[in-house]
Write a protein that holds these residues in place. Structure first.
Motif, PDB file in Angstrom:
ATOM      1  N   PRO A  32       3.967   8.483   9.822  1.00 16.96           N
ATOM      2  CA  PRO A  32       2.638   7.897  10.054  1.00 16.96           C
ATOM      3  C   PRO A  32       2.674   6.804  11.122  1.00 16.96           C
ATOM      4  N   GLU A  33       1.582   6.733  11.884  1.00 16.53           N
ATOM      5  CA  GLU A  33       1.381   5.632  12.817  1.00 16.53           C
ATOM      6  C   GLU A  33       0.567   4.550  12.108  1.00 16.53           C
ATOM      7  N   VAL A  34       0.972   3.311  12.268  1.00 13.18           N
ATOM      8  CA  VAL A  34       0.271   2.197  11.639  1.00 13.18           C
ATOM      9  C   VAL A  34      -0.508   1.436  12.700  1.00 13.18           C
ATOM     10  N   ARG A  35      -1.812   1.290  12.484  1.00 12.78           N
ATOM     11  CA  ARG A  35      -2.649   0.488  13.373  1.00 12.78           C
ATOM     12  C   ARG A  35      -2.645  -0.952  12.857  1.00 12.78           C
ATOM     13  N   GLU A  54      -1.232  -4.931   8.704  1.00 14.57           N
ATOM     14  CA  GLU A  54      -1.316  -3.476   8.793  1.00 14.57           C
ATOM     15  C   GLU A  54      -2.689  -3.061   8.274  1.00 14.57           C
ATOM     16  N   VAL A  55      -3.540  -2.556   9.168  1.00 14.57           N
ATOM     17  CA  VAL A  55      -4.921  -2.261   8.797  1.00 14.57           C
ATOM     18  C   VAL A  55      -5.049  -0.845   8.238  1.00 14.57           C
ATOM     19  N   TYR A  56      -4.469   0.132   8.925  1.00 14.01           N
ATOM     20  CA  TYR A  56      -4.495   1.487   8.380  1.00 14.01           C
ATOM     21  C   TYR A  56      -3.342   2.305   8.934  1.00 14.01           C
ATOM     22  N   ALA A  57      -3.013   3.376   8.206  1.00 12.26           N
ATOM     23  CA  ALA A  57      -1.961   4.309   8.614  1.00 12.26           C
ATOM     24  C   ALA A  57      -2.582   5.677   8.802  1.00 12.26           C
ATOM     25  N   ILE A  58      -2.112   6.396   9.820  1.00 11.84           N
ATOM     26  CA  ILE A  58      -2.680   7.696  10.159  1.00 11.84           C
ATOM     27  C   ILE A  58      -1.552   8.692  10.421  1.00 11.84           C
ATOM     28  N   LEU A  76      -6.904  24.303  15.021  1.00  8.15           N
ATOM     29  CA  LEU A  76      -7.358  23.342  14.023  1.00  8.15           C
ATOM     30  C   LEU A  76      -6.214  22.421  13.621  1.00  8.15           C
ATOM     31  N   LEU A  77      -6.562  21.179  13.340  1.00  7.39           N
ATOM     32  CA  LEU A  77      -5.560  20.179  12.988  1.00  7.39           C
ATOM     33  C   LEU A  77      -6.103  19.306  11.870  1.00  7.39           C
ATOM     34  N   PHE A  78      -5.227  18.990  10.908  1.00  2.14           N
ATOM     35  CA  PHE A  78      -5.617  18.185   9.756  1.00  2.14           C
ATOM     36  C   PHE A  78      -4.867  16.861   9.777  1.00  2.14           C
ATOM     37  N   GLY A  79      -5.599  15.775   9.564  1.00  2.00           N
ATOM     38  CA  GLY A  79      -4.996  14.451   9.529  1.00  2.00           C
ATOM     39  C   GLY A  79      -5.361  13.715   8.255  1.00  2.00           C
ATOM     40  N   ILE A  80      -4.544  12.721   7.902  1.00  2.00           N
ATOM     41  CA  ILE A  80      -4.772  11.893   6.720  1.00  2.00           C
ATOM     42  C   ILE A  80      -4.704  10.434   7.148  1.00  2.00           C
ATOM     43  N   VAL A  81      -5.603   9.629   6.599  1.00  2.00           N
ATOM     44  CA  VAL A  81      -5.664   8.201   6.928  1.00  2.00           C
ATOM     45  C   VAL A  81      -5.796   7.412   5.635  1.00  2.00           C
ATOM     46  N   THR A  82      -5.098   6.288   5.543  1.00  2.00           N
ATOM     47  CA  THR A  82      -5.291   5.379   4.418  1.00  2.00           C
ATOM     48  C   THR A  82      -5.428   3.957   4.933  1.00  2.00           C
ATOM     49  N   GLU A 163     -11.698  -4.305  -2.459  1.00  2.00           N
ATOM     50  CA  GLU A 163     -10.647  -4.333  -3.478  1.00  2.00           C
ATOM     51  C   GLU A 163      -9.971  -2.985  -3.691  1.00  2.00           C
ATOM     52  N   GLU A 164     -10.483  -1.932  -3.069  1.00  2.00           N
ATOM     53  CA  GLU A 164      -9.955  -0.590  -3.326  1.00  2.00           C
ATOM     54  C   GLU A 164      -9.532   0.064  -2.017  1.00  2.00           C
ATOM     55  N   PRO A 165      -8.322   0.632  -1.965  1.00  2.00           N
ATOM     56  CA  PRO A 165      -7.915   1.322  -0.734  1.00  2.00           C
ATOM     57  C   PRO A 165      -8.811   2.531  -0.466  1.00  2.00           C
ATOM     58  N   LEU A 166      -8.993   2.822   0.792  1.00  2.00           N
ATOM     59  CA  LEU A 166      -9.728   4.015   1.217  1.00  2.00           C
ATOM     60  C   LEU A 166      -8.732   5.017   1.778  1.00  2.00           C
ATOM     61  N   THR A 167      -8.820   6.261   1.314  1.00  2.00           N
ATOM     62  CA  THR A 167      -7.986   7.334   1.847  1.00  2.00           C
ATOM     63  C   THR A 167      -8.874   8.545   2.094  1.00  2.00           C
ATOM     64  N   PHE A 168      -8.676   9.197   3.228  1.00  2.00           N
ATOM     65  CA  PHE A 168      -9.481  10.375   3.536  1.00  2.00           C
ATOM     66  C   PHE A 168      -8.688  11.348   4.394  1.00  2.00           C
ATOM     67  N   GLY A 169      -9.123  12.602   4.360  1.00  2.00           N
ATOM     68  CA  GLY A 169      -8.598  13.624   5.250  1.00  2.00           C
ATOM     69  C   GLY A 169      -9.642  13.946   6.300  1.00  2.00           C
ATOM     70  N   ALA A 170      -9.198  14.490   7.430  1.00  2.00           N
ATOM     71  CA  ALA A 170     -10.134  14.819   8.506  1.00  2.00           C
ATOM     72  C   ALA A 170      -9.629  16.031   9.283  1.00  2.00           C
ATOM     73  N   TRP A 171     -10.566  16.927   9.591  1.00  2.00           N
ATOM     74  CA  TRP A 171     -10.278  18.109  10.406  1.00  2.00           C
ATOM     75  C   TRP A 171     -10.821  17.903  11.808  1.00  2.00           C
ATOM     76  N   CYS A 172     -10.011  18.261  12.800  1.00  2.00           N
ATOM     77  CA  CYS A 172     -10.447  18.118  14.187  1.00  2.00           C
ATOM     78  C   CYS A 172      -9.782  19.192  15.044  1.00  2.00           C
TER      79      CYS A 172
END
Length: 260
Positions: A32-35, A54-58, A76-82, A163-172
């Motif tokens: 993962p890359e960390v922003r 560390e704000v988010y990882a992708i 098609l490519l799938f990514g995950i971010v938290t 107070e809660e982490p956000l995690t999502f997937g994304a298609w691009c």
């Protein structure tokens, strides 16, 4: 803290301290890359604010081993971010905002399909990244909900709960690229999210022409064939149905007057 994400169709574990991912059996993905905070300061309302380092990882191009070939064939490519918990000064944790670069194979700035896995998200999007942003939307989404960002729109993803982490997937599109130039030139997108207690309020960014912001909830994108089931199994089972992501020009009529 580790949160597994098996219900979404992939054996992936999400790590929050430090931010990152680990992959289960038969799942492949990059380190993962960390922003970091210093990287996104130019797009924040207060570039000098305090916040998590560390704000988010992708991680882009995550897939089951047996699915990689068919995803490559359909571009098609799938990514995950938290995201980290906390806040960026008076703003919630968020991405810096961008528009997708024009893909060489399609000639379009490709769309993106989000699926929220954990936490509460706001997908902010605006029609243009010129001085007049056009129509602006903030789409409030929770676990299992999907949000489609159309071609060429500027957008950012915001955590709605400090107070809660956000995690999502994304298609691009597999030939993805992020263009930050206009967003940074305007010191962010047309609307800044601000935290007042636990609520999100919106402040217009005066670097853009005045306009209105519509706050909405996700809808079902029936015209694109998207169903409520987890996205990853849908895409690998019928990738041709998701050609609108990598070949948006084939459904050009659906993007006209698009409403998220």
């Amino acid at each position: 803290m580790v949160e597994t994400c098996y219900p979404w169709g992939l054996s992936v574990a999400v790590h929050h301290q430090p931010l990152g991912f680990s992959y289960g059996e038969n799942v492949i993905g990059p380190v993962p890359e960390v922003r970091r905070l210093d990287q996104i300061r130019p797009s924040l309302r207060d570039p000098d604010c305090d916040g998590p380092e560390e704000v988010y990882a992708i991680a882009m191009d995550v897939a089951q081993t047996q699915d990689r070939e068919v995803l490559e064939q359909h571009r098609l490519l799938f990514g995950i971010v938290t995201y980290a918990t906390g806040r960026l000064g008076e703003e919630p944790i968020r991405s810096q905002g961008h528009v997708h670069c024009i893909s060489r194979h399609s000639g379009w700035s490709p769309p993106e399909l989000y699926e929220i896995w954990q936490g509460r998200a706001i997908i902010y999007m605006q029609e243009y990244v010129a001085d007049d942003p056009g129509r602006c939307f903030a789409v409030m989404a929770g676990p299992g909900e999907k949000v489609l960002v159309p071609p060429g729109w500027g957008h950012a993803t915001i955590s709605a709960c400090p107070e809660e982490p956000l995690t999502f997937g994304a298609w691009c599109d597999r030939e993805y690229g992020f263009d930050y130039e206009e967003v940074r030139a305007h010191r962010g997108l047309a609307w800044y999210p601000r935290l007042q207690g636990q609520e999100i309020v919106w402040q217009h960014n005066d670097a853009w022409f005045p306009g209105e912001l519509q706050v909405v909830t996700p809808r079902q994108y029936i015209e694109f064939g998207i169903t409520p089931e987890p996205a990853y199994p849908q895409v690998v089972a019928d990738p041709a149905r998701y050609r609108f992501i990598s070949h948006p020009g084939e459904v050009a009529s659906l993007w006209r007057h698009f409403h998220p």
